[in-house]
Scaffold this motif. Structure first.
Motif, PDB file in Angstrom:
ATOM      1  N   ALA A 214       1.197  -5.457   8.353  1.00 41.03           N
ATOM      2  CA  ALA A 214       0.105  -4.430   8.168  1.00 41.03           C
ATOM      3  C   ALA A 214      -0.529  -4.429   6.802  1.00 41.03           C
ATOM      4  N   THR A 215       0.185  -4.419   5.610  1.00 45.15           N
ATOM      5  CA  THR A 215      -0.493  -4.446   4.181  1.00 45.15           C
ATOM      6  C   THR A 215      -1.316  -5.709   3.970  1.00 45.15           C
ATOM      7  N   ALA A 216      -1.027  -7.015   4.475  1.00 45.63           N
ATOM      8  CA  ALA A 216      -1.780  -8.231   4.376  1.00 45.63           C
ATOM      9  C   ALA A 216      -3.196  -8.072   5.237  1.00 45.63           C
ATOM     10  N   SER A 217      -2.924  -7.479   6.412  1.00 46.91           N
ATOM     11  CA  SER A 217      -4.260  -7.158   7.298  1.00 46.91           C
ATOM     12  C   SER A 217      -5.182  -6.302   6.558  1.00 46.91           C
ATOM     13  N   LEU A 218      -4.614  -5.291   5.901  1.00 50.84           N
ATOM     14  CA  LEU A 218      -5.455  -4.378   5.091  1.00 50.84           C
ATOM     15  C   LEU A 218      -6.207  -5.086   4.012  1.00 50.84           C
ATOM     16  N   LEU A 219      -5.514  -6.014   3.315  1.00 48.58           N
ATOM     17  CA  LEU A 219      -6.171  -6.860   2.198  1.00 48.58           C
ATOM     18  C   LEU A 219      -7.370  -7.470   2.937  1.00 48.58           C
ATOM     19  N   VAL A 220      -7.283  -8.142   4.079  1.00 49.02           N
ATOM     20  CA  VAL A 220      -8.049  -8.979   4.684  1.00 49.02           C
ATOM     21  C   VAL A 220      -9.216  -7.893   4.978  1.00 49.02           C
ATOM     22  N   ALA A 221      -8.886  -7.037   5.637  1.00 49.55           N
ATOM     23  CA  ALA A 221     -10.000  -5.891   5.939  1.00 49.55           C
ATOM     24  C   ALA A 221     -10.623  -5.430   4.860  1.00 49.55           C
ATOM     25  N   ALA A 222     -10.271  -5.283   3.708  1.00 50.71           N
ATOM     26  CA  ALA A 222     -10.923  -4.827   2.653  1.00 50.71           C
ATOM     27  C   ALA A 222     -11.628  -6.017   1.911  1.00 50.71           C
ATOM     28  N   GLY A 223     -11.654  -7.185   2.407  1.00 53.26           N
ATOM     29  CA  GLY A 223     -12.619  -8.268   1.769  1.00 53.26           C
ATOM     30  C   GLY A 223     -11.931  -9.345   1.176  1.00 53.26           C
ATOM     31  N   ILE A 224     -10.657  -9.348   1.071  1.00 53.15           N
ATOM     32  CA  ILE A 224      -9.890 -10.404   0.168  1.00 53.15           C
ATOM     33  C   ILE A 224      -9.908 -11.527   1.138  1.00 53.15           C
ATOM     34  N   ARG A 225     -10.342 -12.761   0.490  1.00 52.33           N
ATOM     35  CA  ARG A 225     -10.198 -13.848   1.303  1.00 52.33           C
ATOM     36  C   ARG A 225      -9.110 -14.809   0.816  1.00 52.33           C
ATOM     37  N   ARG A 226      -8.414 -14.475  -0.248  1.00 56.42           N
ATOM     38  CA  ARG A 226      -7.340 -15.569  -0.551  1.00 56.42           C
ATOM     39  C   ARG A 226      -5.969 -14.839  -0.766  1.00 56.42           C
ATOM     40  N   ILE A 227      -5.087 -14.757   0.071  1.00 58.98           N
ATOM     41  CA  ILE A 227      -3.922 -13.909  -0.227  1.00 58.98           C
ATOM     42  C   ILE A 227      -2.714 -14.591  -0.290  1.00 58.98           C
ATOM     43  N   LEU A 228      -1.880 -14.499  -1.328  1.00 61.13           N
ATOM     44  CA  LEU A 228      -0.612 -15.144  -1.334  1.00 61.13           C
ATOM     45  C   LEU A 228       0.407 -14.383  -1.134  1.00 61.13           C
ATOM     46  N   VAL A 229       1.436 -14.468  -0.110  1.00 62.91           N
ATOM     47  CA  VAL A 229       2.746 -13.672   0.154  1.00 62.91           C
ATOM     48  C   VAL A 229       3.687 -14.106  -0.474  1.00 62.91           C
ATOM     49  N   ALA A 230       4.588 -13.153  -0.909  1.00 62.91           N
ATOM     50  CA  ALA A 230       5.829 -13.393  -1.221  1.00 62.91           C
ATOM     51  C   ALA A 230       6.675 -12.593  -0.345  1.00 62.91           C
ATOM     52  N   ASP A 231       7.543 -13.026   0.427  1.00 56.55           N
ATOM     53  CA  ASP A 231       8.450 -12.523   1.422  1.00 56.55           C
ATOM     54  C   ASP A 231       9.773 -12.310   0.672  1.00 56.55           C
ATOM     55  N   VAL A 232      10.041 -11.084   0.262  1.00 52.86           N
ATOM     56  CA  VAL A 232      11.329 -10.643  -0.252  1.00 52.86           C
ATOM     57  C   VAL A 232      12.152  -9.769   0.422  1.00 52.86           C
ATOM     58  N   TYR A 233      12.065  -9.978   2.010  1.00 53.35           N
ATOM     59  CA  TYR A 233      12.867  -9.414   2.902  1.00 53.35           C
ATOM     60  C   TYR A 233      13.544 -10.335   3.752  1.00 53.35           C
ATOM     61  N   GLY A 234      12.670 -11.201   4.636  1.00 50.01           N
ATOM     62  CA  GLY A 234      13.254 -12.182   5.469  1.00 50.01           C
ATOM     63  C   GLY A 234      14.067 -11.562   6.338  1.00 50.01           C
ATOM     64  N   ALA A 235      15.353 -12.161   6.640  1.00 50.56           N
ATOM     65  CA  ALA A 235      16.424 -11.453   7.477  1.00 50.56           C
ATOM     66  C   ALA A 235      17.483 -10.942   6.764  1.00 50.56           C
ATOM     67  N   ASP A 236      17.425 -10.869   5.443  1.00 48.67           N
ATOM     68  CA  ASP A 236      18.435 -10.324   4.695  1.00 48.67           C
ATOM     69  C   ASP A 236      18.757  -8.879   4.604  1.00 48.67           C
ATOM     70  N   PRO A 237      19.676  -8.449   4.939  1.00 45.92           N
ATOM     71  CA  PRO A 237      20.118  -6.745   5.038  1.00 45.92           C
ATOM     72  C   PRO A 237      19.910  -6.373   3.538  1.00 45.92           C
ATOM     73  N   ALA A 238      20.311  -7.163   2.395  1.00 47.06           N
ATOM     74  CA  ALA A 238      20.165  -6.787   1.409  1.00 47.06           C
ATOM     75  C   ALA A 238      18.736  -7.356   0.551  1.00 47.06           C
ATOM     76  N   GLY A 239      17.504  -7.558   1.412  1.00 43.95           N
ATOM     77  CA  GLY A 239      16.340  -7.799   1.231  1.00 43.95           C
ATOM     78  C   GLY A 239      15.697  -6.855   0.341  1.00 43.95           C
ATOM     79  N   GLY A 240      14.621  -7.245  -0.409  1.00 39.91           N
ATOM     80  CA  GLY A 240      13.732  -6.201  -1.272  1.00 39.91           C
ATOM     81  C   GLY A 240      14.764  -6.026  -2.503  1.00 39.91           C
ATOM     82  N   ASN A 241      15.571  -6.847  -2.845  1.00 41.30           N
ATOM     83  CA  ASN A 241      16.504  -6.809  -4.165  1.00 41.30           C
ATOM     84  C   ASN A 241      15.385  -7.176  -5.348  1.00 41.30           C
ATOM     85  N   ALA A 242      16.084  -6.612  -6.574  1.00 40.02           N
ATOM     86  CA  ALA A 242      15.417  -6.844  -7.693  1.00 40.02           C
ATOM     87  C   ALA A 242      15.128  -8.374  -8.339  1.00 40.02           C
TER      88      ALA A 242
END
Length: 404
Positions: A214-242
């Motif tokens: 959703a957040t990536a699609s909103l960047l595209v919709a707002a006109g961003i042509r080059r997006i680099l995504v860092a996935d900090v969640y994956g399948a990790d129950p403790a994802g999103g950690n510091a």
């Protein structure tokens, strides 16, 4: 209505007794349910001060329930730190430790689990296993007593600041192109969303997620042509950690992105605080959400760090979301409800939350970054909406909302 607005503003400046019991924002597998409950209390026709107080109290209690459920469901990987925030079980982080500090930690029963250098941000991080059979909170207090001058933190968790809800038909096409690359720290995007690169910083990452899509699609919709995504969640129950967030900041900064969009919220963590400061010294603009735990919630991070553009959200009539959280400062508002974004399977769905305002502000920052002072440019662009405690310095990207 004037009394209602005044109370909302007051709540953004101080926590209620219930909020004081909560501690800090958390990662939530129950975020969709929480925001579903918000639908029943976020009545746009709120008329009384008592109703607003009741809703703030309800949001605070929902957050308490979310913390309890998260820890209960993931006892093998998550426990509370010394502030009550959820964190990776059995592990503490030392930032830029000296050899003497490491020796003291070993003498106190801590075991070195790993050491890495965030080269771009010039930070060293050491992972320590806590002494056997010692709860994380007690171990953290012990290490602080032995190393009062060290930077010590639990590997605290961050939650997405929004939910993906009901399916909608595909909205209109994207806005015109913005060439400045934007980094996104979130879950992974779905295969139908065009991004320049994706890198994983968690077990099982990169992995497509509804929130990251959703957040990536909103960047595209707002006109961003080059997006680099860092996935900090994956399948990790403790994802999103510091540590994952800090690694993501290091990678994105080294990759040359000028703007980083972070639709996550968590507690004040010294590792992330130092990583954000280092990224900003290199000229990176960081944009972050204030969260969805209501105006009585504790300040959300990384939005509360100095220099970060803190973003709240408004609905389709430009009214502040009743569930919007708060930061130590507030810069801008942007659309965050009555709008659509893509899920991981490419279906357009209704979304709600401060998460979805952040990529829209990030897109406007990317459009302004090559012209000089980004904040001055955004201030000129922002549409004033009234009370600065509710809306910051105004609304950005008001015409970026994609709906039916």
């Amino acid at each position: 209505m004037r009394n209602l607005i005044a109370l909302l503003a007051a709540l953004t400046g101080c926590a209620t007794p219930v909020a004081a019991q909560i501690g800090r924002p958390l990662l939530g597998g129950t975020i969709d349910r929480t925001l579903g409950a918000v639908g029943s209390i976020a009545d746009p026709a709120l008329r009384t001060v008592d109703e607003v107080v009741s809703n703030a109290d309800t949001l605070a209690r929902l957050r308490l329930d979310r913390i309890d459920e998260l820890v209960r469901r993931n006892r093998k990987t998550i426990e509370r730190d010394d502030s009550g925030a959820p964190a990776r079980r059995g592990e503490l982080l030392l930032v830029d430790p000296t050899q003497a500090q490491l020796a003291t930690a070993r003498d106190a029963g801590f075991v070195l689990k790993g050491e890495e250098r965030l080269a771009v941000l010039n930070l060293a991080v050491v992972r320590l296993a806590v002494p056997i059979d010692q709860p994380l909170a007690r171990a953290e207090a012990l290490l602080r007593s032995r190393l009062p001058d060290a930077t010590i933190t639990a590997d605290t968790l961050h939650e997405p600041a929004g939910a993906v809800e009901t399916e909608m038909r595909s909205p209109s096409e994207s806005k015109g192109g913005i060439e400045t690359p934007v980094g996104l720290i979130d879950g992974g995007p779905g295969p139908g969303i065009r991004v320049a690169a994706t890198r994983g910083f968690a077990t099982g990452a990169p992995r497509a997620s509804a929130h990251g899509s959703a957040t990536a699609s909103l960047l595209v919709a707002a006109g961003i042509r080059r997006i680099l995504v860092a996935d900090v969640y994956g399948a990790d129950p403790a994802g999103g950690n510091a540590l994952a967030v800090a690694r993501a900041l290091d990678w994105l900064t080294g990759a040359g992105v000028r703007v980083i969009s972070i639709s996550l919220v968590g507690p004040d963590n010294p590792l992330i605080g130092r990583a954000v400061a280092a990224a900003r010294r290199r000229g990176t603009v960081v944009v972050a959400a204030v969260g969805n735990d209501g105006p009585a919630a504790p300040p959300a991070y990384p939005a509360s760090y100095p220099g970060v553009l803190a973003v709240t959200a408004v609905d389709g009539r430009n009214r502040a979301l009743i569930e919007a959280g708060r930061a130590l400062h507030l810069d801008y508002a942007a659309p965050g409800a009555d709008m659509a974004a893509s899920d991981a399977r490419g279906r357009w769905r209704q979304v709600r939350g401060t998460s979805y305002a952040v990529p829209l502000v990030a897109a406007r920052a990317a459009a302004a970054v090559l012209g000089g002072d980004v904040v001055q440019a955004l201030d000129r662009e922002a549409q004033p909406l009234g009370n600065a405690r509710l809306y910051g310095r105004g609304l950005l990207c008001g015409d970026c909302r994609r709906s039916r």
